[in-house]
Enzyme design. Structure first.
Site, PDB file in Angstrom:
ATOM      1  N   GLY A  10     -17.593 -32.470 -21.752  1.00  0.00           N
ATOM      2  CA  GLY A  10     -16.334 -33.090 -21.337  1.00  0.00           C
ATOM      3  C   GLY A  10     -16.507 -34.551 -20.937  1.00  0.00           C
ATOM      4  N   ILE A  12     -16.454 -36.284 -17.910  1.00  0.00           N
ATOM      5  CA  ILE A  12     -17.427 -36.646 -16.866  1.00  0.00           C
ATOM      6  C   ILE A  12     -18.801 -36.063 -17.210  1.00  0.00           C
ATOM      7  CG2 ILE A  12     -17.948 -36.532 -14.398  1.00  0.00           C
ATOM      8  CD1 ILE A  12     -14.866 -36.341 -13.952  1.00  0.00           C
ATOM      9  N   ASN A  35     -12.001 -27.756 -24.315  1.00  0.00           N
ATOM     10  CA  ASN A  35     -11.334 -29.036 -24.075  1.00  0.00           C
ATOM     11  C   ASN A  35     -12.324 -30.184 -24.326  1.00  0.00           C
ATOM     12  OD1 ASN A  35      -9.271 -30.784 -23.325  1.00  0.00           O
ATOM     13  ND2 ASN A  35      -9.752 -30.645 -21.140  1.00  0.00           N
ATOM     14  N   SER A 124     -13.314 -32.284  -6.058  1.00  0.00           N
ATOM     15  CA  SER A 124     -12.281 -33.299  -6.239  1.00  0.00           C
ATOM     16  C   SER A 124     -11.648 -33.665  -4.912  1.00  0.00           C
ATOM     17  CB  SER A 124     -11.209 -32.726  -7.169  1.00  0.00           C
ATOM     18  OG  SER A 124     -10.061 -33.526  -7.146  1.00  0.00           O
ATOM     19  N   ALA A 125     -11.186 -34.903  -4.831  1.00  0.00           N
ATOM     20  CA  ALA A 125     -10.416 -35.341  -3.666  1.00  0.00           C
ATOM     21  C   ALA A 125      -9.117 -34.557  -3.541  1.00  0.00           C
ATOM     22  CB  ALA A 125     -10.114 -36.828  -3.772  1.00  0.00           C
ATOM     23  N   TYR A 148      -4.929 -25.419  -9.240  1.00  0.00           N
ATOM     24  CA  TYR A 148      -6.137 -26.130  -9.675  1.00  0.00           C
ATOM     25  C   TYR A 148      -6.927 -26.611  -8.447  1.00  0.00           C
ATOM     26  CZ  TYR A 148      -8.886 -30.268 -10.599  1.00  0.00           C
ATOM     27  OH  TYR A 148      -9.891 -31.198 -10.580  1.00  0.00           O
ATOM     28  N   LYS A 152     -10.863 -25.550  -6.678  1.00  0.00           N
ATOM     29  CA  LYS A 152     -11.952 -26.427  -6.219  1.00  0.00           C
ATOM     30  C   LYS A 152     -12.296 -26.084  -4.761  1.00  0.00           C
ATOM     31  CE  LYS A 152     -12.571 -28.881  -9.956  1.00  0.00           C
ATOM     32  NZ  LYS A 152     -13.773 -28.634 -10.778  1.00  0.00           N
ATOM     33  N   PHE A 177     -12.903 -39.092  -6.592  1.00  0.00           N
ATOM     34  CA  PHE A 177     -11.585 -39.700  -6.464  1.00  0.00           C
ATOM     35  C   PHE A 177     -11.021 -39.841  -7.896  1.00  0.00           C
ATOM     36  CE2 PHE A 177     -10.499 -40.079  -2.022  1.00  0.00           C
ATOM     37  CZ  PHE A 177     -11.584 -39.388  -1.517  1.00  0.00           C
ATOM     38  N   ASN A 178     -10.667 -41.001  -8.384  1.00  0.00           N
ATOM     39  CA  ASN A 178     -10.025 -41.043  -9.716  1.00  0.00           C
ATOM     40  C   ASN A 178     -10.950 -41.673 -10.757  1.00  0.00           C
ATOM     41  OD1 ASN A 178      -7.831 -40.709  -7.711  1.00  0.00           O
ATOM     42  ND2 ASN A 178      -6.524 -40.785  -9.507  1.00  0.00           N
ATOM     43  N   ASN A 198      -3.008 -38.024 -16.823  1.00  0.00           N
ATOM     44  CA  ASN A 198      -3.523 -39.038 -15.899  1.00  0.00           C
ATOM     45  C   ASN A 198      -3.162 -40.442 -16.358  1.00  0.00           C
ATOM     46  OD1 ASN A 198      -5.943 -36.696 -15.871  1.00  0.00           O
ATOM     47  ND2 ASN A 198      -5.078 -37.323 -13.932  1.00  0.00           N
ATOM     48  N   ASP A 294       2.664 -35.720  -5.448  1.00  0.00           N
ATOM     49  CA  ASP A 294       1.825 -36.929  -5.385  1.00  0.00           C
ATOM     50  C   ASP A 294       1.789 -37.516  -3.977  1.00  0.00           C
ATOM     51  OD1 ASP A 294       0.969 -36.999  -7.976  1.00  0.00           O
ATOM     52  OD2 ASP A 294       2.208 -38.701  -8.604  1.00  0.00           O
TER      53      ASP A 294
END
Ligand code: UDP
Length: 337
Positions: A10, A12, A35, A124-125, A148, A152, A177-178, A198, A294
């Site tokens: 993937g 990352i 994916n 994940s954050a 999701y 985590k 983070f992002n 994203n 968000d």
């Protein structure tokens, strides 16, 4: 040593595979390609300069995973495999819990059987939900907005409990983070299926002509320009954070949660403007309603990573925008190009 990367094909995972190889280690990848593209494997080999052992398996398939551990002398695991689309997780929560938690539990069982005691987890954050204060440090209250995120959160807890029971086990829970950007070679990058969820991949697809216009989700947040603020981190910095975490597990045990961010926040319009300036491309956009769930502002307190992992992000927003475009323009349709 040999490092197993679940989900290593993937976005990352592929960048992390390259950095682990450049640090002198061997890489084994287990990925079901649900994916990801198989093409990424040869590109990782090219950038990392050696062979990658690749297995097209589902990490929830215990016998298949056991077979990989039997074939290779694995010293440590980086666990990326999992579903990651927020909206899909809201629509199909049971599928998300089944898949992501099963993957975590199966992996821990097989590691235990083979006495592998070093694990890095792709967290994940999102586990911080909507933070009350920023910057967010690792002790901030946690709680999620969607299934999701809860997978985590729950996987982190399962790993902590496994560390309580096995004092030899070392786990680093990396709270990303992002992540944006791509390898500076332009050979590997982010290649989402369908319409990107994203921000940065959406901008990149507008830039390359695959989408007409970016929708900016809300301009009435209490931020400098009204649009949401996030801590964007270059994916190669993030990948190097995994190498630092692997080093940490050599001489430590127990579970450690660490933020991987830059400590700086940028708004949606900061990203659009920087992308336009650095790459000389206009990104048409229009303001849309806020997206449910968000946060207005989230960015990391990234000091723990510096203290304990001796790691900090080195690349800036211009690097992230330039490298994203370099990847996208060379691969307009991603790995299908
Ligand atoms: N965003 C946007 N348009 C998009 C995608 C995202 O305006 O098409 C905004 C979103 O509201 C947030 C920021 O960009 O403020 C980052 O969103 P992303 O989905 O990339 O990451 P998140 O922080 O939500 O995980």
């Amino acid at each position: 040593m040999n490092v197993l990367l679940t989900g290593g094909a993937g976005y990352i995972g592929s960048h992390t595979a390259v950095e682990i190889m450049r640090a002198g280690h061997g890489v084994v990848i287990a990925d079901d390609l649900s994916n990801a593209s198989e093409k990424v494997i040869e590109r990782i080999e090219k950038l990392g300069g050696k062979k990658v052992y690749f297995y097209k398996i589902d990490v929830c398939d215990k016998a298949a995973l056991d077979g990989v551990f039997a074939l290779h002398d694995i010293s440590a695991v980086v666990h990326f495999a999992g579903k990651k689309a927020v909206g899909e997780s809201v629509a199909q929560p049971l599928m998300y819990y089944r898949n992501n938690l099963d993957a975590t539990i199966t992996l821990l069982e097989v590691m235990q059987k083979h006495s592998v005691n070093r694990l890095i987890f792709s967290s994940s954050a999102t586990v911080y939900g909507i933070p009350k204060t920023v910057p967010v440090d690792e002790n901030a209250p946690r709680g999620c907005n969607n299934p999701y995120g809860w997978t985590k959160y729950m996987s982190e807890q399962i790993m902590r409990d496994a560390c309580e029971a096995n004092k030899d086990l070392a786990v680093v829970l990396l709270r990303y983070f992002n992540p944006i950007g791509a390898h500076e070679s332009g050979v590997i990058g982010e290649d989402p299926e369908g319409i990107p969820n994203n921000l940065m991949p959406f901008i990149a697809q507008v830039a390359v002509g695959r989408r007409e216009m970016l929708g900016v989700f809300g301009d009435d947040y209490p931020t400098h320009d009204g649009t949401g603020v996030r801590d964007y981190i270059h994916v190669v910095d993030l990948a190097q954070g995994h190498v630092a975490a692997l080093d940490y597990t050599e001489n430590n045990s127990g579970a450690l949660a660490v933020n991987l961010g830059t400590g700086r926040g940028y708004s949606v319009l900061d990203i659009v403007k920087t992308f336009e300036r650095v790459n000389g491309i206009e990104i048409p956009y229009r303001i849309m309603p806020r997206r449910a769930g968000d946060a207005a502002v989230i960015y990391a307190d990234s000091s723990l990573a510096k203290t304990l992992l001796n790691w900090e992000a080195k690349r800036d927003l211009e690097d992230m925008c330039r490298d994203t475009w370099n990847w996208q323009k060379n691969n307009p349709n991603g790995y299908r190009s």
